[in-house]
Design an enzyme around this catalytic site. Structure first.
Site, PDB file in Angstrom:
ATOM      1  N   CYS A  92       0.822  -1.222   0.000  1.00 36.51           N
ATOM      2  CA  CYS A  92       0.000   0.000   0.000  1.00 36.51           C
ATOM      3  C   CYS A  92       0.848   1.260   0.000  1.00 36.51           C
ATOM      4  CB  CYS A  92      -0.942  -0.005   1.193  1.00 36.51           C
ATOM      5  SG  CYS A  92      -1.990  -1.462   1.222  1.00 36.51           S
ATOM      6  N   HIS A 115      -3.490   6.959   2.682  1.00 38.30           N
ATOM      7  CA  HIS A 115      -3.910   5.647   2.200  1.00 38.30           C
ATOM      8  C   HIS A 115      -5.296   5.362   2.762  1.00 38.30           C
ATOM      9  CE1 HIS A 115      -4.111   1.538   1.191  1.00 38.30           C
ATOM     10  NE2 HIS A 115      -3.842   1.074   2.389  1.00 38.30           N
ATOM     11  N   ASN A 123     -10.127  -0.318   0.176  1.00 40.98           N
ATOM     12  CA  ASN A 123      -8.664  -0.219   0.168  1.00 40.98           C
ATOM     13  C   ASN A 123      -8.144  -0.768  -1.166  1.00 40.98           C
ATOM     14  OD1 ASN A 123      -5.923  -0.651   0.508  1.00 40.98           O
ATOM     15  ND2 ASN A 123      -6.100  -1.455   2.586  1.00 40.98           N
TER      16      ASN A 123
HETATM   17  N1  COA Z   1     -18.338  -8.916   9.481  1.00 39.51           N
HETATM   18  C1  COA Z   1     -18.780  -9.201  10.707  1.00 39.51           C
HETATM   19  N2  COA Z   1     -17.946  -9.529  11.716  1.00 39.51           N
HETATM   20  C2  COA Z   1     -16.634  -9.571  11.458  1.00 39.51           C
HETATM   21  C3  COA Z   1     -16.115  -9.283  10.183  1.00 39.51           C
HETATM   22  C4  COA Z   1     -17.023  -8.946   9.171  1.00 39.51           C
HETATM   23  N3  COA Z   1     -16.626  -8.657   7.921  1.00 39.51           N
HETATM   24  N4  COA Z   1     -14.779  -9.399  10.236  1.00 39.51           N
HETATM   25  C5  COA Z   1     -14.457  -9.740  11.478  1.00 39.51           C
HETATM   26  N5  COA Z   1     -15.572  -9.860  12.219  1.00 39.51           N
HETATM   27  C6  COA Z   1     -15.692 -10.211  13.636  1.00 39.51           C
HETATM   28  C7  COA Z   1     -14.485 -10.966  14.132  1.00 39.51           C
HETATM   29  O1  COA Z   1     -14.592 -12.340  13.808  1.00 39.51           O
HETATM   30  C8  COA Z   1     -14.581 -10.736  15.616  1.00 39.51           C
HETATM   31  O2  COA Z   1     -15.539 -11.608  16.153  1.00 39.51           O
HETATM   32  P1  COA Z   1     -15.288 -12.314  17.601  1.00 39.51           P
HETATM   33  O3  COA Z   1     -15.187 -11.161  18.553  1.00 39.51           O
HETATM   34  O4  COA Z   1     -16.500 -13.159  17.737  1.00 39.51           O
HETATM   35  O5  COA Z   1     -14.015 -13.065  17.430  1.00 39.51           O
HETATM   36  C9  COA Z   1     -15.128  -9.310  15.708  1.00 39.51           C
HETATM   37  O6  COA Z   1     -15.720  -9.033  14.421  1.00 39.51           O
HETATM   38  C10 COA Z   1     -14.082  -8.266  16.009  1.00 39.51           C
HETATM   39  O7  COA Z   1     -12.949  -8.532  15.189  1.00 39.51           O
HETATM   40  P2  COA Z   1     -11.720  -7.587  15.182  1.00 39.51           P
HETATM   41  O8  COA Z   1     -10.730  -8.100  14.185  1.00 39.51           O
HETATM   42  O9  COA Z   1     -11.237  -7.345  16.575  1.00 39.51           O
HETATM   43  O10 COA Z   1     -12.411  -6.235  14.647  1.00 39.51           O
HETATM   44  P3  COA Z   1     -11.796  -4.829  14.406  1.00 39.51           P
HETATM   45  O11 COA Z   1     -12.585  -3.830  15.123  1.00 39.51           O
HETATM   46  O12 COA Z   1     -10.305  -4.834  14.607  1.00 39.51           O
HETATM   47  O13 COA Z   1     -12.083  -4.605  12.859  1.00 39.51           O
HETATM   48  C11 COA Z   1     -10.846  -4.658  10.821  1.00 39.51           C
HETATM   49  C12 COA Z   1     -11.527  -5.469  11.913  1.00 39.51           C
HETATM   50  C13 COA Z   1     -10.192  -5.625   9.850  1.00 39.51           C
HETATM   51  C14 COA Z   1     -11.906  -3.859  10.113  1.00 39.51           C
HETATM   52  C15 COA Z   1      -9.799  -3.717  11.448  1.00 39.51           C
HETATM   53  O14 COA Z   1      -8.995  -4.429  12.353  1.00 39.51           O
HETATM   54  C16 COA Z   1      -8.913  -3.070  10.429  1.00 39.51           C
HETATM   55  O15 COA Z   1      -9.365  -2.355   9.562  1.00 39.51           O
HETATM   56  N6  COA Z   1      -7.594  -3.265  10.570  1.00 39.51           N
HETATM   57  C17 COA Z   1      -6.637  -2.676   9.686  1.00 39.51           C
HETATM   58  C18 COA Z   1      -6.579  -3.481   8.449  1.00 39.51           C
HETATM   59  C19 COA Z   1      -5.921  -2.763   7.331  1.00 39.51           C
HETATM   60  O16 COA Z   1      -6.017  -1.567   7.207  1.00 39.51           O
HETATM   61  N7  COA Z   1      -5.265  -3.529   6.495  1.00 39.51           N
HETATM   62  C20 COA Z   1      -4.674  -3.068   5.316  1.00 39.51           C
HETATM   63  C21 COA Z   1      -3.401  -2.422   5.611  1.00 39.51           C
HETATM   64  S1  COA Z   1      -2.779  -1.700   4.172  1.00 39.51           S
END
Ligand code: COA
Length: 324
Positions: A112, A251, A281
């Site tokens: 990215c 980004h 993204n």
């Molecule tokens: N829909 C519904 N629930 C979802 C889900 C989805 N698409 N994806 C994950 N969950 C669930 C998880 O399984 C978890 O459930 P659990 O508590 O029963 O285990 C819960 O939601 C929370 O998961 P978590 O990973 O802690 O959520 P979060 O608040 O961190 O959000 C992201 C997840 C991926 C949106 C977030 O972490 C994020 O954006 N991270 C950065 C990723 C990024 O930018 N990557 C690219 C870098 S260039």
């Protein structure tokens, strides 16, 4: 001589995949995706449409905007992690289709951060004598996603953005670029198979190891810290403050990451270019698409101070400060 962005362009495939569409594919909901990421929809390439197809469209627009002919390009740098083929470089395919007969061409892999890394390379070459460098970020992320993994498939989209970087006299142009990496965190975002470590086989494909794997929560925390740190470093090295920034073009990964960074920096949200609700993204394409939209919407004008900020797999993080 300064390196100045003289034209921008972007292209996103017409097919829209909404959060509602994703509800039919994985256990997720429109509400969850909007609340946790800010994304409402993303674009998806048509079957057979590859990275170079998107890149050429964005590049043609950028060349038109810059008033630069493809024959006058010295170098084409294409930032991508989803090139048409493992070999050759996708930049060569773009070079041929544009008719950039004098240009060198190569791909740059920094996930990215790819566009900002490539912009930094272009800046160095232009300040040391090259006249015109075409910098492109182009991705078909849909080709490397596991469409049964709700942790990743909701986040990404396809698209391309481009900028022509030309040598000009005067004070306007790229003021500084800042690049960082920490390979100790390479497992946070990775496509584990398909390279020399774990070549493609029926087994790894069955296990979807040729798709993006991500530790979202850990990535989130380091992303906020990295974006804040590199923004402060960029401003300090130019003797400027947050108040001097006219537009921050980050980004486009997650609205909550950007809100957290804005709060830490004391930067009003109105000064942040946001379009992740419509594209998700798009990895290396996200900053040049946002930059192009900001230019076309009149949010960037001659004299504007624009800061770019990126983070991504590697891990890498990067920034650039530009006097437009
Ligand atoms: N829909 C519904 N629930 C979802 C889900 C989805 N698409 N994806 C994950 N969950 C669930 C998880 O399984 C978890 O459930 P659990 O508590 O029963 O285990 C819960 O939601 C929370 O998961 P978590 O990973 O802690 O959520 P979060 O608040 O961190 O959000 C992201 C997840 C991926 C949106 C977030 O972490 C994020 O954006 N991270 C950065 C990723 C990024 O930018 N990557 C690219 C870098 S260039």
């Amino acid at each position: 001589m300064r390196a100045r962005i003289t034209g921008t362009g972007s292209y996103a495939p017409p097919k829209v995949l909404t959060n509602r569409d994703l509800e039919a594919m994985v256990a997720t909901s429109d509400e969850w995706i909007i609340e946790r990421t800010g994304i409402r929809e993303r674009r998806v390439a048509a079957s057979g449409e590859a990275c170079s197809d998107l890149a050429v469209r964005a590049a043609e627009q950028a060349l038109r905007a810059a008033g630069v002919r493809a024959e006058d390009l010295d170098l084409i740098l294409l930032a991508t992690c989803t090139g048409d083929y493992p070999l050759p470089a996708t930049a060569c395919l773009v070079q041929h289709r544009l008719g950039a007969v004098r240009a060198a061409a190569c791909d740059l892999s920094a996930a990215c951060c790819g566009f900002v890394y490539a912009l930094s390379v272009a800046d160095a070459y232009v300040r040391t004598g090259m006249r015109h460098v075409l910098v492109i970020g182009s991705e078909v992320m849909s080709a490397i996603l596991d469409w049964s993994d709700r942790n990743t498939c909701i986040l990404f989209g396809d698209g391309a953005g481009a900028a022509v970087v030309s040598g000009v006299q005067g004070d306007a142009g790229i003021l500084s670029t800042h690049l960082r990496s920490d390979g100790g965190l390479h497992e946070l975002i990775a496509v584990p198979a398909g390279g020399s470590r774990l070549p493609l086989s029926e087994k790894v494909i069955a296990e979807k190891m040729n798709c993006v794997k991500m530790k979202g929560n850990e990535t989130f925390k380091v992303a906020v810290r990295m974006l804040e740190e590199i923004a402060r470093e960029t401003l300090a090295s130019n003797n400027l403050t947050v108040e001097d920034i006219d537009l921050y073009v980050p980004h486009q990964a997650n609205i909550r990451i950007l809100k957290a960074v804005a709060e830490r920096l004391g930067l009003p949200l109105e000064k942040i270019m946001l379009n992740l609700d419509r594209y998700g993204n798009t990895s290396a394409a996200s900053i040049p698409i946002a930059l192009d939209e900001a230019v076309r919407q009149g949010r960037i004008k001659e004299g504007s101070l624009v800061m770019l900020g990126a983070f991504g797999a590697g891990l890498t993080w990067a920034s650039a400060l530009i006097r437009w």
